[in-house]
Motif scaffolding. Structure first.
Motif, PDB file in Angstrom:
ATOM      1  N   ARG A 231      26.155  45.574  60.974  1.00  0.00           N
ATOM      2  CA  ARG A 231      25.611  44.350  60.394  1.00  0.00           C
ATOM      3  C   ARG A 231      26.727  43.538  59.753  1.00  0.00           C
ATOM      4  O   ARG A 231      27.394  44.012  58.828  1.00  0.00           O
ATOM      5  CB  ARG A 231      24.557  44.696  59.343  1.00  0.00           C
ATOM      6  N   PRO A 232      26.987  42.319  60.201  1.00  0.00           N
ATOM      7  CA  PRO A 232      28.001  41.457  59.563  1.00  0.00           C
ATOM      8  C   PRO A 232      27.488  40.917  58.229  1.00  0.00           C
ATOM      9  O   PRO A 232      26.290  40.913  57.961  1.00  0.00           O
ATOM     10  CB  PRO A 232      28.225  40.354  60.590  1.00  0.00           C
ATOM     11  N   ILE A 233      28.405  40.430  57.399  1.00  0.00           N
ATOM     12  CA  ILE A 233      28.066  39.892  56.083  1.00  0.00           C
ATOM     13  C   ILE A 233      28.566  38.454  56.017  1.00  0.00           C
ATOM     14  O   ILE A 233      29.720  38.157  56.360  1.00  0.00           O
ATOM     15  CB  ILE A 233      28.689  40.729  54.951  1.00  0.00           C
ATOM     16  N   LEU A 234      27.698  37.546  55.564  1.00  0.00           N
ATOM     17  CA  LEU A 234      27.992  36.117  55.507  1.00  0.00           C
ATOM     18  C   LEU A 234      27.936  35.629  54.072  1.00  0.00           C
ATOM     19  O   LEU A 234      27.380  36.276  53.182  1.00  0.00           O
ATOM     20  CB  LEU A 234      26.991  35.330  56.367  1.00  0.00           C
ATOM     21  N   ASN A 235      28.518  34.427  53.869  1.00  0.00           N
ATOM     22  CA  ASN A 235      28.366  33.640  52.629  1.00  0.00           C
ATOM     23  C   ASN A 235      28.829  34.420  51.401  1.00  0.00           C
ATOM     24  O   ASN A 235      28.123  34.518  50.404  1.00  0.00           O
ATOM     25  CB  ASN A 235      26.911  33.196  52.448  1.00  0.00           C
ATOM     26  N   LEU A 236      30.027  34.984  51.458  1.00  0.00           N
ATOM     27  CA  LEU A 236      30.602  35.678  50.316  1.00  0.00           C
ATOM     28  C   LEU A 236      31.728  34.840  49.712  1.00  0.00           C
ATOM     29  O   LEU A 236      32.368  34.021  50.403  1.00  0.00           O
ATOM     30  CB  LEU A 236      31.121  37.055  50.713  1.00  0.00           C
ATOM     31  N   ALA A 237      31.969  35.066  48.428  1.00  0.00           N
ATOM     32  CA  ALA A 237      33.052  34.372  47.715  1.00  0.00           C
ATOM     33  C   ALA A 237      33.660  35.317  46.699  1.00  0.00           C
ATOM     34  O   ALA A 237      33.016  36.286  46.265  1.00  0.00           O
ATOM     35  CB  ALA A 237      32.523  33.114  47.043  1.00  0.00           C
ATOM     36  N   VAL A 238      34.961  35.008  46.288  1.00  0.00           N
ATOM     37  CA  VAL A 238      35.673  35.808  45.307  1.00  0.00           C
ATOM     38  C   VAL A 238      35.969  34.919  44.099  1.00  0.00           C
ATOM     39  O   VAL A 238      36.484  33.788  44.246  1.00  0.00           O
ATOM     40  CB  VAL A 238      36.978  36.382  45.881  1.00  0.00           C
ATOM     41  N   SER A 239      35.651  35.441  42.929  1.00  0.00           N
ATOM     42  CA  SER A 239      35.914  34.726  41.679  1.00  0.00           C
ATOM     43  C   SER A 239      36.769  35.602  40.774  1.00  0.00           C
ATOM     44  O   SER A 239      36.575  36.830  40.733  1.00  0.00           O
ATOM     45  CB  SER A 239      34.607  34.351  40.980  1.00  0.00           C
ATOM     46  N   PHE A 240      37.698  34.963  40.029  1.00  0.00           N
ATOM     47  CA  PHE A 240      38.629  35.677  39.152  1.00  0.00           C
ATOM     48  C   PHE A 240      38.345  35.286  37.703  1.00  0.00           C
ATOM     49  O   PHE A 240      38.111  34.107  37.385  1.00  0.00           O
ATOM     50  CB  PHE A 240      40.084  35.340  39.494  1.00  0.00           C
ATOM     51  N   LEU A 241      38.364  36.260  36.814  1.00  0.00           N
ATOM     52  CA  LEU A 241      38.190  36.048  35.379  1.00  0.00           C
ATOM     53  C   LEU A 241      39.439  36.581  34.667  1.00  0.00           C
ATOM     54  O   LEU A 241      39.757  37.764  34.777  1.00  0.00           O
ATOM     55  CB  LEU A 241      36.928  36.763  34.870  1.00  0.00           C
TER      56      LEU A 241
ATOM     57  N   ASP B 291      42.663  35.674  31.261  1.00  0.00           N
ATOM     58  CA  ASP B 291      43.018  34.984  30.021  1.00  0.00           C
ATOM     59  C   ASP B 291      43.902  33.785  30.389  1.00  0.00           C
ATOM     60  O   ASP B 291      45.046  33.949  30.844  1.00  0.00           O
ATOM     61  CB  ASP B 291      43.761  35.933  29.090  1.00  0.00           C
ATOM     62  N   GLN B 292      43.387  32.577  30.178  1.00  0.00           N
ATOM     63  CA  GLN B 292      44.099  31.374  30.595  1.00  0.00           C
ATOM     64  C   GLN B 292      45.323  31.091  29.728  1.00  0.00           C
ATOM     65  O   GLN B 292      46.184  30.262  30.102  1.00  0.00           O
ATOM     66  CB  GLN B 292      43.154  30.175  30.566  1.00  0.00           C
ATOM     67  N   SER B 293      45.429  31.766  28.586  1.00  0.00           N
ATOM     68  CA  SER B 293      46.633  31.580  27.767  1.00  0.00           C
ATOM     69  C   SER B 293      47.805  32.409  28.277  1.00  0.00           C
ATOM     70  O   SER B 293      48.953  32.183  27.868  1.00  0.00           O
ATOM     71  CB  SER B 293      46.345  31.947  26.302  1.00  0.00           C
ATOM     72  N   LEU B 294      47.543  33.347  29.180  1.00  0.00           N
ATOM     73  CA  LEU B 294      48.595  34.198  29.731  1.00  0.00           C
ATOM     74  C   LEU B 294      48.873  33.912  31.195  1.00  0.00           C
ATOM     75  O   LEU B 294      50.013  34.039  31.642  1.00  0.00           O
ATOM     76  CB  LEU B 294      48.208  35.679  29.579  1.00  0.00           C
ATOM     77  N   TYR B 295      47.847  33.557  31.955  1.00  0.00           N
ATOM     78  CA  TYR B 295      48.009  33.403  33.407  1.00  0.00           C
ATOM     79  C   TYR B 295      47.441  32.069  33.852  1.00  0.00           C
ATOM     80  O   TYR B 295      46.561  31.480  33.192  1.00  0.00           O
ATOM     81  CB  TYR B 295      47.319  34.539  34.163  1.00  0.00           C
ATOM     82  N   ARG B 296      47.989  31.653  34.999  1.00  0.00           N
ATOM     83  CA  ARG B 296      47.473  30.456  35.662  1.00  0.00           C
ATOM     84  C   ARG B 296      47.397  30.764  37.158  1.00  0.00           C
ATOM     85  O   ARG B 296      48.366  31.287  37.728  1.00  0.00           O
ATOM     86  CB  ARG B 296      48.385  29.259  35.389  1.00  0.00           C
ATOM     87  N   MET B 297      46.243  30.471  37.771  1.00  0.00           N
ATOM     88  CA  MET B 297      46.006  30.764  39.195  1.00  0.00           C
ATOM     89  C   MET B 297      45.809  29.474  39.953  1.00  0.00           C
ATOM     90  O   MET B 297      45.181  28.520  39.456  1.00  0.00           O
ATOM     91  CB  MET B 297      44.781  31.667  39.391  1.00  0.00           C
ATOM     92  N   ARG B 298      46.390  29.459  41.166  1.00  0.00           N
ATOM     93  CA  ARG B 298      46.262  28.269  41.996  1.00  0.00           C
ATOM     94  C   ARG B 298      44.830  28.123  42.524  1.00  0.00           C
ATOM     95  O   ARG B 298      44.283  27.015  42.525  1.00  0.00           O
ATOM     96  CB  ARG B 298      47.268  28.367  43.151  1.00  0.00           C
ATOM     97  N   ASN B 299      44.210  29.226  42.946  1.00  0.00           N
ATOM     98  CA  ASN B 299      42.827  29.187  43.482  1.00  0.00           C
ATOM     99  C   ASN B 299      41.990  30.255  42.790  1.00  0.00           C
ATOM    100  O   ASN B 299      41.936  31.414  43.241  1.00  0.00           O
ATOM    101  CB  ASN B 299      42.808  29.428  45.002  1.00  0.00           C
ATOM    102  N   PRO B 300      41.346  29.942  41.654  1.00  0.00           N
ATOM    103  CA  PRO B 300      40.513  30.962  40.977  1.00  0.00           C
ATOM    104  C   PRO B 300      39.182  31.262  41.670  1.00  0.00           C
ATOM    105  O   PRO B 300      38.491  32.193  41.286  1.00  0.00           O
ATOM    106  CB  PRO B 300      40.284  30.339  39.593  1.00  0.00           C
ATOM    107  N   PHE B 301      38.834  30.503  42.723  1.00  0.00           N
ATOM    108  CA  PHE B 301      37.583  30.722  43.457  1.00  0.00           C
ATOM    109  C   PHE B 301      37.877  30.574  44.937  1.00  0.00           C
ATOM    110  O   PHE B 301      38.344  29.522  45.393  1.00  0.00           O
ATOM    111  CB  PHE B 301      36.514  29.725  43.008  1.00  0.00           C
ATOM    112  N   LEU B 302      37.613  31.625  45.704  1.00  0.00           N
ATOM    113  CA  LEU B 302      37.912  31.647  47.137  1.00  0.00           C
ATOM    114  C   LEU B 302      36.668  32.008  47.937  1.00  0.00           C
ATOM    115  O   LEU B 302      35.870  32.863  47.520  1.00  0.00           O
ATOM    116  CB  LEU B 302      39.024  32.664  47.438  1.00  0.00           C
TER     117      LEU B 302
END
Length: 606
Positions: A527-537, A539-550
Motif C-alpha cells: 500500500r503506497p502512502i500519499l499526502n505526507l509532510a515533514v515539520s521541524f520544531l 529553538d529559533q535563538s540557536l538555529y535557523r532552517m532554510r525549509n522548516p516545512f517539507l
C-alpha cells in the motif's frame, strides 16, 4: 422396460432394461446415494397410514418377516379401514377394521410354541388383538367419571320437568364452570340448532350417560425378560391424559399414571417386573419421562415447538419438532445436540442393525427425502418419488436390513441396505467440532477451592476495588514511561497508522552550517502512502532552517526516500540543542512519526 428380479423367496429387485448398440443391458434402478437397493415400488398400492400403524413381524413362524399395516382407507366408511398383511411384493391378507386406527404393535402375549406374535390395533376406546390374523380379544378402556350436575340435568329432562332450551342453557353453564368435562352426548346436544333439540332429547333421554376416552398412542413393554421373543405388556396413552399398562394374558390394568397433557407418542424401554422407563411426548409441547414405582413424571423436557417424532437410540432420545429441528437428549432430559433440517419433518423411525453395531434415526422430510442420522451426523440420504408418510425398518422376508416407506399418494417403496455398506461417522453439518461436545474431566472440588470461593463471594466488592486501583496505577506508570521515552529518545518513535513508516536521521558537517538528511521508508506490503509532510520544531535563538516545512512525495513500499534540508547555527556560545521532527498527514493533526535529533556542538561562526 422394467423387470423384477427375485433375490430370495420373498424379496424382488427392480431393474431397468436399456439397449446399447442393439444389445440389452440390465442396470439397477436407484434413487439414493448408492447405499440402498430398490427391491419393490408400487405407486398404486393405495396405502394411507402412519409410522405408528406399521410393524414388521414373523406372523407364520417360518422366519420370513411380513409387513402389517393398519390402513386408514380413502373414504369415510368403516369398510375402507383395513388391517393388511404383505408378504414379499403381494398383499397376502386383509381384514376390516371397525374404527379409525391410531396405533399397531406386534407382541408376544404367551410362551406357547410355535413362537408367533399377536397383533394389537388401537381404534377409538378399544384395543383389538389378532392372533394368527384372526380376531382374538377386545379390550375397552374403563369409563370416566361423569359430572353429577350433568346427570341431574338429564334426569330432570327424563322426568319432563325442563324443556330443551332450558337444558341447553344449563349445560352451557356447566361446560364453562365444571371441573369434569361434559360427555359426548351433551357436547353434541350443544352443537345442534334449536329446531333439532326436541328430537335429540326424546331420542337419548332414556339412555344412561357415559363418558368414554379414546386411545392416542400405543407401545409395548417387556414383562420380565429382555429377550426378543419375551412376553410383552401393552402401554396405552389416552385422550384423558393417562397411561395404562395392560397384562398380556388377562388384559387387566397393571398400572395407571396421570400425565399433565394427552400423550401423542410413546417410547418404552426396560421390563415391567424389574425396571422400566416410559418417555411420552404430549400435546402441550413437552416430553415427560416416567420410571417404575412413580405416580407422576420424574423429568420434563420443554421444547421450543411441538414434537412430531420421538425415537430412542441407546440411552439417549432423539426428538423432531415442527420448527425443522432434530434434537438429542439424555434419558434425564439434558440437551446434547441440535441439527437444523432443510425441510419440515413428516415422520421418524429408528434403524437398528445389531449385527453391525449401528443404531440410527430415519427422518422423512417434506422435500421427498429420507435422511439417516447417527447422533447428529448425516450418513445417508434417500430420495423418494413423493413425500413419506410412514417408515418402518427391520426384517422383511429373509433380509434384515429392509426399509419400507409409504408415500403421500398411497405408494409403497421397499429398499434393501447393501451388505457391504459402511457408514462414515463424521460430522457433515456446519457448526462446532465434535470434540466440543465431549465432557471435560473436571477434578473434584478441594477444600482450598471451596474456601477461596467463599472468600471471593464475601469480599467481592473490596477485591474488585483493589483490582481497579492496581489497574489504574499500572496505566499511569505506562503513560509516564511513554512520556519519558518521548522526551529522551534519540531514535524515531512511531505510533498509530505510522507503524508502516521508518525514518533515520543523519547530520553532516562541523558547523556552523549542517546538512540534515531524513531517510524515510514505507514498510507496508503493497500500500503506497500519499499526502505526507515533514515539520521541524527547534529553538529559533540557536538555529535557523532554510525549509522548516517539507512535503514528501508518494512513498512506494520498500523504497528509501531521502529528504534534505540545511540547518545553520546562529549562536557563538558553543552550545547545542535538540531538533524535533514530525511526519504529518495533511488531513490529520496528530503526527504519524516523531523523532528527536541531538545536534552536534558548532565549532564557531564564520
Amino acid at each position: 422396460m422394467f423387470v423384477l428380479v427375485r433375490r430370495n423367496p420373498s424379496i424382488y429387485s427392480l431393474f431397468v432394461i436399456k439397449t446399447q448398440r442393439g444389445h440389452p443391458v440390465m442396470s439397477e434402478w436407484s434413487g439414493d446415494d448408492g447405499k440402498w437397493l430398490d427391491a419393490h415400488y408400487d405407486p398404486v398400492a393405495g396405502l394411507r397410514t402412519f409410522t405408528s400403524c406399521m410393524a414388521l413381524a414373523d406372523l407364520s413362524g417360518d422366519g420370513d418377516g411380513r409387513l402389517v399395516v393398519a390402513d386408514l382407507g380413502g373414504g369415510a366408511s368403516a369398510a375402507s379401514m383395513k388391517l393388511k398383511v404383505y408378504g414379499g411384493t403381494a398383499l397376502s391378507s386383509e381384514s376390516v377394521l371397525l374404527d379409525l386406527p391410531c396405533g399397531l404393535v406386534a407382541f408376544f402375549m404367551d410362551l406357547h410354541e410355535p413362537r408367533i406374535p399377536a397383533v394389537a390395533v388401537a381404534s377409538g376406546p378399544c384395543v383389538y388383538v389378532y392372533k394368527n390374523l384372526r380376531p382374538y380379544f377386545k379390550f375397552t378402556l374403563p369409563g370416566l367419571d361423569v359430572n353429577t350436575l350433568e346427570q341431574d340435568v338429564w334426569q330432570e329432562a327424563r322426568d319432563g320437568h325442563i324443556d330443551p332450551p332450558a337444558i341447553k342453557e344449563m349445560l352451557e353453564s356447566l361446560r364453562k364452570k365444571a371441573d369434569i368435562p361434559l360427555s359426548v352426548r351433551s357436547l353434541h346436544f350443544l352443537s345442534l340448532d334449536d329446531e333439532h333439540l326436541e328430537d335429540f332429547v326424546q331420542l337419548h333421554k332414556q339412555q344412561p350417560i357415559k363418558r368414554q376416552t379414546v386411545i392416542t398412542c400405543m407401545g409395548t413393554l417387556k414383562k420380565s425378560t429382555a429377550d426378543e421373543d419375551g412376553v410383552s405388556c401393552l402401554v396405552i396413552g389416552t385422550e384423558s391424559a393417562h397411561l395404562y399398562v395392560l397384562d398380556p394374558e388377562a388384559f387387566v390394568i397393571l398400572a395407571k399414571v396421570a400425565l399433565p397433557a394427552p400423550p401423542t407418542m410413546l417410547d418404552v424401554t426396560g421390563q415391567f417386573d424389574v425396571e422400566f422407563r416410559i418417555t411420552a411426548a404430549c400435546r402441550n409441547g413437552n416430553i415427560y419421562i416416567l420410571r417404575r414405582d412413580l405416580d407422576k413424571p420424574k423429568y420434563c423436557v420443554e421444547l421450543s415447538s411441538h414434537p412430531v417424532g420421538l425415537v430412542r437410540v441407546g440411552k439417549n432420545m432423539v426428538v423432531g419438532t415442527t420448527d425443522q429441528n432434530l434434537q438429542g437428549f439424555t434419558q434425564k432430559g439434558k440437551k446434547l445436540w441440535k441439527v437444523v433440517l432443510p425441510a419440515p419433518i413428516c415422520t421418524m423411525a429408528s434403524m437398528d442393525l445389531p449385527a453391525r453395531g449401528f443404531h440410527g434415526v430415519l427422518v422423512g422430510l417434506a422435500n421427498c427425502e429420507v435422511h439417516l442420522y447417527k447422533d447428529k451426523n448425516l450418513v445417508s440420504t434417500i430420495k423418494t418419488p413423493d413425500a413419506v408418510t410412514a417408515i418402518c425398518f427391520g426384517r422383511y422376508g429373509r433380509e434384515d436390513g429392509t426399509l419400507i416407506t409409504t408415500l403421500k399418494g398411497g405408494g409403497l417403496v421397499v429398499k434393501i441396505l447393501k451388505r457391504t455398506v459402511e457408514f462414515q461417522d463424521r460430522d457433515s453439518t456446519p457448526g462446532p467440532p465434535a470434540a466440543q461436545s465431549i465432557r471435560l474431566n473436571v477434578p473434584k472440588k478441594t477444600k482450598l477451592y471451596v474456601d477461596q470461593t467463599l472468600r471471593e463471594r464475601e469480599n467481592g466488592t473490596a477485591m474488585h476495588r483493589a483490582f481497579q486501583m492496581d489497574l489504574i496505577r499500572l496505566r499511569l506508570a505506562a503513560a509516564k514511561a511513554y512520556a519519558k521515552a518521548l522526551e529522551s529518545s534519540l531514535t524515531p518513535v512511531s505510533s498509530g497508522s505510522g507503524r508502516s513508516l521508518k525514518m533515520n536521521a543523519v547530520v553532516q558537517g562541523l558547523g556552523p552550517s549542517f546538512k540534515l538528511t531524513l531517510n524515510i521508508q514505507n514498510t507496508a506490503a503493497c500500500r503506497p502512502i500519499l499526502n505526507l509532510a515533514v515539520s521541524f520544531l527547534y529553538d529559533q535563538s540557536l538555529y535557523r532552517m532554510r525549509n522548516p516545512f517539507l512535503k514528501i512525495p508518494l512513498l512506494v513500499p520498500g523504497l528509501v526516500y531521502p529528504v534534505q534540508t540545511l540547518v545553520e547555527c546562529t549562536s557563538d556560545k558553543g552550545i547545542s540543542d535538540i531538533i524535533k521532527v514530525f511526519v504529518l498527514h495533511e488531513e490529520q493533526s496528530t503526527p504519524l512519526l516523531t523523532a528527536h535529533i541531538n545536534m552536534p556542538v558548532s565549532e564557531g561562526i564564520n
